[in-house]
Motif scaffolding. Structure first.
Motif, mmCIF file in Angstrom:
data_model
loop_
_atom_site.group_PDB
_atom_site.id
_atom_site.type_symbol
_atom_site.label_atom_id
_atom_site.label_comp_id
_atom_site.label_asym_id
_atom_site.label_seq_id
_atom_site.Cartn_x
_atom_site.Cartn_y
_atom_site.Cartn_z
ATOM 1 N N ALA B 391 0.810 -1.226 0.000
ATOM 2 C CA ALA B 391 0.000 0.000 0.000
ATOM 3 C C ALA B 391 0.839 1.270 0.000
ATOM 4 N N ASP B 392 2.004 1.234 0.618
ATOM 5 C CA ASP B 392 2.759 2.474 0.773
ATOM 6 C C ASP B 392 3.825 2.678 -0.299
ATOM 7 N N ARG B 393 3.849 1.770 -1.289
ATOM 8 C CA ARG B 393 4.779 1.961 -2.399
ATOM 9 C C ARG B 393 4.099 2.755 -3.525
ATOM 10 N N HIS B 394 4.891 3.190 -4.452
ATOM 11 C CA HIS B 394 4.345 3.779 -5.669
ATOM 12 C C HIS B 394 4.222 2.696 -6.739
ATOM 13 N N GLY B 395 3.543 3.031 -7.819
ATOM 14 C CA GLY B 395 3.409 2.107 -8.928
ATOM 15 C C GLY B 395 3.481 2.851 -10.245
ATOM 16 N N SER B 396 3.531 2.093 -11.320
ATOM 17 C CA SER B 396 3.600 2.675 -12.654
ATOM 18 C C SER B 396 2.524 2.008 -13.519
ATOM 19 N N VAL B 397 1.789 2.823 -14.277
ATOM 20 C CA VAL B 397 0.706 2.272 -15.100
ATOM 21 C C VAL B 397 1.305 1.543 -16.305
ATOM 22 N N ILE B 398 0.954 0.273 -16.443
ATOM 23 C CA ILE B 398 1.417 -0.535 -17.572
ATOM 24 C C ILE B 398 0.483 -0.320 -18.763
ATOM 25 N N THR B 399 -0.818 -0.375 -18.497
ATOM 26 C CA THR B 399 -1.799 -0.063 -19.537
ATOM 27 C C THR B 399 -3.099 0.349 -18.867
ATOM 28 N N TYR B 400 -4.024 0.842 -19.682
ATOM 29 C CA TYR B 400 -5.252 1.416 -19.132
ATOM 30 C C TYR B 400 -6.339 1.402 -20.187
ATOM 31 N N SER B 401 -7.555 1.600 -19.743
ATOM 32 C CA SER B 401 -8.635 1.964 -20.652
ATOM 33 C C SER B 401 -9.546 2.919 -19.900
ATOM 34 N N ARG B 402 -10.487 3.491 -20.626
ATOM 35 C CA ARG B 402 -11.426 4.438 -20.015
ATOM 36 C C ARG B 402 -12.819 3.906 -20.265
ATOM 37 N N ASP B 403 -13.428 3.401 -19.214
ATOM 38 C CA ASP B 403 -14.685 2.668 -19.334
ATOM 39 C C ASP B 403 -15.864 3.610 -19.110
ATOM 40 N N ALA B 404 -16.587 3.896 -20.185
ATOM 41 C CA ALA B 404 -17.730 4.801 -20.074
ATOM 42 C C ALA B 404 -18.974 4.069 -19.593
ATOM 43 N N PHE B 405 -18.895 2.757 -19.513
ATOM 44 C CA PHE B 405 -20.055 1.932 -19.200
ATOM 45 C C PHE B 405 -20.165 1.670 -17.707
ATOM 46 N N PHE B 406 -19.026 1.706 -17.016
ATOM 47 C CA PHE B 406 -19.018 1.377 -15.588
ATOM 48 C C PHE B 406 -19.740 2.489 -14.816
ATOM 49 N N PRO B 407 -20.597 2.122 -13.843
ATOM 50 C CA PRO B 407 -21.341 3.149 -13.098
ATOM 51 C C PRO B 407 -20.398 4.131 -12.389
ATOM 52 N N ASN B 408 -20.610 5.424 -12.621
ATOM 53 C CA ASN B 408 -19.706 6.442 -12.093
ATOM 54 C C ASN B 408 -20.410 7.790 -12.279
ATOM 55 N N PRO B 409 -20.363 8.682 -11.280
ATOM 56 C CA PRO B 409 -21.032 9.982 -11.446
ATOM 57 C C PRO B 409 -20.466 10.790 -12.608
ATOM 58 N N SER B 410 -19.189 10.608 -12.926
ATOM 59 C CA SER B 410 -18.638 11.310 -14.093
ATOM 60 C C SER B 410 -17.789 10.340 -14.900
ATOM 61 N N PRO B 411 -18.440 9.548 -15.781
ATOM 62 C CA PRO B 411 -17.692 8.611 -16.613
ATOM 63 C C PRO B 411 -16.693 9.361 -17.485
ATOM 64 N N PRO B 412 -15.667 8.735 -18.030
ATOM 65 C CA PRO B 412 -15.400 7.315 -17.866
ATOM 66 C C PRO B 412 -14.643 6.984 -16.578
ATOM 67 N N THR B 413 -14.727 5.725 -16.192
ATOM 68 C CA THR B 413 -13.908 5.181 -15.119
ATOM 69 C C THR B 413 -12.595 4.718 -15.751
ATOM 70 N N VAL B 414 -11.488 5.217 -15.234
ATOM 71 C CA VAL B 414 -10.195 4.775 -15.770
ATOM 72 C C VAL B 414 -9.804 3.475 -15.073
ATOM 73 N N ILE B 415 -9.521 2.446 -15.859
ATOM 74 C CA ILE B 415 -9.060 1.195 -15.280
ATOM 75 C C ILE B 415 -7.608 1.002 -15.681
ATOM 76 N N THR B 416 -6.843 0.404 -14.805
ATOM 77 C CA THR B 416 -5.414 0.267 -15.069
ATOM 78 C C THR B 416 -4.921 -1.124 -14.712
ATOM 79 N N VAL B 417 -3.863 -1.526 -15.390
ATOM 80 C CA VAL B 417 -2.969 -2.546 -14.849
ATOM 81 C C VAL B 417 -1.749 -1.770 -14.383
ATOM 82 N N THR B 418 -1.476 -1.827 -13.092
ATOM 83 C CA THR B 418 -0.412 -1.025 -12.485
ATOM 84 C C THR B 418 0.650 -1.941 -11.894
#
Lengths: 383, 472
Positions: B391-418
């Protein structure tokens, strides 16, 4: 071990795919299976079918749904492997016949997602860890690294959508019959970057069936048998946690293809395979399949898309019936529906849609999970 | 023999969202802090605790003997927030935990309870964490007076930088501000009555008692952390008691941050400690069902904060009215949430180290894996793992997408493999970031959030948020 020439498809059927509001699973199963019976000249299934293999991801009842629909009470097995479920049911049936346990088996793939009341995938909230996105988002995870490395973009994906929409517009049993332009695809609302609406498969209901026979009986059916050259399944570590993933490929396809080509004795898939139905749940999934199946070099898909290599009248037609784009993706049905299209084309039964050069060897490809599993079939007209 | 109650570490947390008068279509420039849809009182308190521990050089957490969670908006009616926080923060299993709730004064009540515990010598250290997400009725003029924040202080009986004196305590029974069991919105009686007979009376008495102990007045106090429901009450109480207003910490917070309930006085104290010098004397006075006040004397200068409040305030992003209503679940929904049992309690029990502590494992071959498994994904050997907390380390985003379908007050939801630095890859959503702030290689850190509320209860896990540099 190999399954090459150890079983043959002697009949195939497919119901009309779509938002089948007035059909339950029973109606669709019966439509598909009656067509397969007729295709195989089966008049007394209670005598002629030895076992049933069912593929459905969403069925609440399991194989009983099939046995009760057909009133056909035979040894029954339900198979599930995410979006490869239909092909896995076929694989289970082929293995049973190849092992000599049964002479003739019925494979039925079906699903009925349109009873759920949502137009896209339902977002199931369970657990806390595996939630981040919907399927479009996790299939999009290769996009950013692939685009960065090979300079491809949304336009290349759009051309795949345009091709499949055009092919599907002419397929009699497809769900979506709508020709679109690259501009339409690029301007559609976003679902999960880089996928707009037209980069995504439709959501539909459907069922498809094939009848598999042992080599000893295959020639006793009215039509030329379509020989199983390979059925292979591959898996790989979940890409979300795989420590070694480069997000330029889907490893399950590479693994399944290696096994399928070994089994079928294929060393140059682009030359030796004449027709492919690949899993285009999203346009990028099809693009990666070109490369992961070895139809072109890694990174070269873009050039082939531009050149029309995989178009209906291209060198190696891919998704001649419009694919998941046009048929939708009733999960368990999809792999069997792909077999149906290949068999129609190989027999020259697609009417105006018959390919100019009738294919002798044809491949189907399903990939599913995160994606974590892939199943591939290769059928051939010559033993 | 009693020992000292000393402050070892402090940390504050402001959520990134701001609700403004303009958001609500009202006149003026008032703003307030606002917890996001994936935050609650517990996640705010945990975030503050992580800032506190980071400010203390990520000290050895096994030295912490107790944890107290203070809030008026506990995530559960029956089930302890402190126990969730202890697991989340990776504290020892034999740590003492309890919650102090139901009053805006619970922050200082927790602090003084912790002070008494460490001063008794029974325990050597106690982490006090406060967080509050109080909800005023939508449309009420006072909707902009509340704010949401977390604050945390680590007390011990040796070391640290300052000593907390024995507090003055007052208890006062009246219906001034309350929220009934099962209710969502905070009620208040007529303002002049509750201020005159509640806040001003009680805080006044506590200040008088402190002044008496000081020899007649409070002129020698360097900084004053003084709870105030609104800016006018603060000015009036300061004038009545000859408090130099310029020394009141966060005197302009009403209208900028808002009154953050149980965390407010502790948040003021944290802000004061950020700037305080060795030798300074601070007054901490709080209100709610009575009042308390205590003197804090600094013998050395406090360490600089891991994340300053000013820096966190500067990150603020204004949200729309529609976003606010959706994020706070103030809109009617098509279906009432069902009475389903939600996520399995047994699965939660088995996976609590992974889900709350973000604990994975490292194989003897050096491969890190999350979630934990029995077989190594790379070398294939079984059961040769050591647990690791990421939890206390940092990470780096390997890849991502922006999901406009996932429930969220302000889509898109950014999903990552970190990929965790020197660790495994995790599949996580991003939060507190616009979609274009996340790309391949973005440096991120982990933040503890409420993922969803299936089963009508908070289900917690982690998300990533961009590292926004060392805050000033």
């Amino acid at each position: 071990m190999t399954l090459r020439n150890k079983a043959a498809v002697v009949g195939a059927g497919c119901c009309k795919f779509g938002e089948n509001w007035d059909q339950g699973p029973e109606d669709m199963i019966v439509d598909a299976v009656l067509e397969a019976y007729a295709d195989a000249g089966i008049e007394d299934p209670r005598r002629q079918i030895d076992a049933i293999y069912c593929g459905s991801l969403y069925s609440q009842l399991g194989p009983v749904e099939v046995s009760e629909a057909l009133k056909l009470y035979k040894p029954m097995t339900a198979v599930s492997n995410y979006c490869a479920t239909g092909t896995e049911a076929f694989r289970a049936g082929v293995m049973a016949v190849a092992a000599g346990v049964y002479d003739t088996v019925l494979v039925v793939g079906y699903d009925k997602p349109k009873d759920r009341g949502v137009s896209g995938p339902s977002v199931t909230i369970r657990g806390v860890r595996d939630l981040p996105g919907t399927p479009a988002a996790w299939f999009a995870l290769c996009a950013a690294p692939y685009f960065k490395k090979y300079g491809a973009g949304r336009e290349d994906l759009a051309r795949i959508a345009v091709k499949n929409h055009a092919n599907g517009a002419h397929a009699p049993k497809s769900f979506i019959k709508k020709v679109v332009t690259v501009d339409d695809v690029l301007k559609a609302r976003m679902i999960a970057w880089p996928f707009g609406l037209f980069d995504c498969a439709g959501q539909s209901d459907g069922a498809a069936a094939v009848i598999i026979s042992s080599p000893a009986h295959a020639r006793s059916y009215p039509k030329d048998p379509v020989w199983v050259k390979a059925v292979a399944s591959g898996s790989a570590a979940n890409p979300h946690t795989d420590p070694d993933h480069d997000f330029l490929r889907w490893k399950p396809t590479e693994n399944a293809a290696a096994e399928a080509y070994r089994m079928a004795g294929i060393s140059d898939p682009f030359r030796q395979i004449e027709l492919c139905q690949v899993h285009d749940c999203f346009t990028l999934t099809e693009l990666l399949a070109y490369e992961d199946l070895g139809l072109c070099a890694k990174g070269a898909a873009k050039e082939h898309i531009t050149a029309g290599t995989f178009a209906f009248d291209g060198e190696l037609p891919v998704n001649t019936d419009g694919g998941l784009k046009s048929f939708g993706h009733p999960t368990g049905a999809t792999g069997v529906r792909m077999l149906y299209e290949n068999i129609r084309q190989m027999r020259g039964e697609a009417g105006e849609r018959n390919l100019r050069r009738r294919p002798v060897t044809a491949l189907t490809h399903n990939i599913g999970g995160f994606p974590t599993g892939c199943a591939i079939t290769i059928l051939g007209m010559e033993k | 023999m009693t020992m000292d109650a000393r402050i070892i570490a402090y940390g504050a947390y402001l959520p990134i969202h701001r609700l403004t008068a303009a958001s609500l279509g009202r006149k003026g420039s008032t703003a307030r802090t606002l917890a996001g849809p994936d935050e609650d009182s517990l996640t705010l308190a945990v975030a503050a605790a992580r800032n506190a521990l980071a400010g203390a050089g990520n000290m050895d957490r096994s030295e912490i003997d107790a944890l107290i969670f203070a809030t008026t908006s506990a995530p559960y009616g029956e089930k302890q927030g402190a126990a969730i926080a202890a697991k989340t923060l990776g504290l020892r299993d034999d740590v003492m935990t309890f919650d102090i709730t139901a009053s805006t004064r619970s922050g200082t009540q927790a602090l003084h309870a912790a002070g008494a515990l460490v001063a008794s010598g029974r325990i050597a250290s106690c982490l006090v964490i406060a967080g509050d997400v109080r909800q005023m009725t939508p449309g009420d003029a006072a909707e902009l007076e509340f704010g949401d924040a977390g604050a945390a202080l680590l007390l011990g009986n040796r070391g640290g930088f300052g000593r907390i004196g024995v507090p003055v305590q007052l208890s006062n029974e009246m219906l001034d501000v309350w929220r009934g069991a099962g209710e969502r919105f905070v009620h208040g009686w007529e303002n002049r009555f509750i201020l005159d007979h509640g806040y001003k009376d009680q805080i006044g008495r506590a200040l008088d008692a402190m002044a008496k102990a000081e020899g007649g007045n409070l002129q020698r106090i360097d900084r004053i952390a003084l709870y105030a429901p609104d800016s006018r009450s603060l000015r009036e109480i300061a004038a009545a008691h000859h408090l130099p207003l310029e020394r009141v910490i966060g005197r302009d917070w009403p209208g900028r941050i808002g009154c953050t309930g149980a965390s407010f006085a502790l948040l003021q104290l944290c802000a004061g400690l950020e700037e305080a010098q060795a030798g300074e004397r601070l007054l901490l006075a709080n209100y709610g069902d009575g009042a308390d006040a205590a003197m804090i004397e600094l013998d050395v200068a406090p360490p600089p904060p891991a994340r300053s409040l000013a820096g966190q305030e500067a990150l603020g992003r204004v949200v729309s009215h529609a976003w606010y209503l959706s994020a706070r679940q103030l809109l009617a929904t098509e279906f009432e949430p069902g009475g389903e049992p939600g996520n399995s309690a047994t699965a939660h029990y088995r996976e609590r180290d992974a889900n709350l502590s973000l604990e994975g494992q490292v194989c003897q071959c050096g491969t890190h894996q999350f979630p934990k498994g029995r077989i190594c994904v790379r070398c294939g050997c079984a059961d040769h793992f050591q647990p690791v907390r990421y939890a206390d380390r940092h990470g780096s985003v390997i890849t991502y997408s922006r999901d406009a379908f996932f429930p969220n007050p302000s889509p898109p939801t950014v999903i990552t493999v970190t990929e965790v630095a020197g660790g495994p890859r995790l599949y996580l959503q991003a939060t507190d970031a616009d979609a274009d702030e996340i790309g391949i290689g973005t440096e991120v850190e982990f933040t503890f959030r409420r993922i969803h509320q299936v089963g009508r209860r908070p289900n917690y896990f982690w998300k990533v948020t961009p590292v926004r540099g060392k805050l000033p």
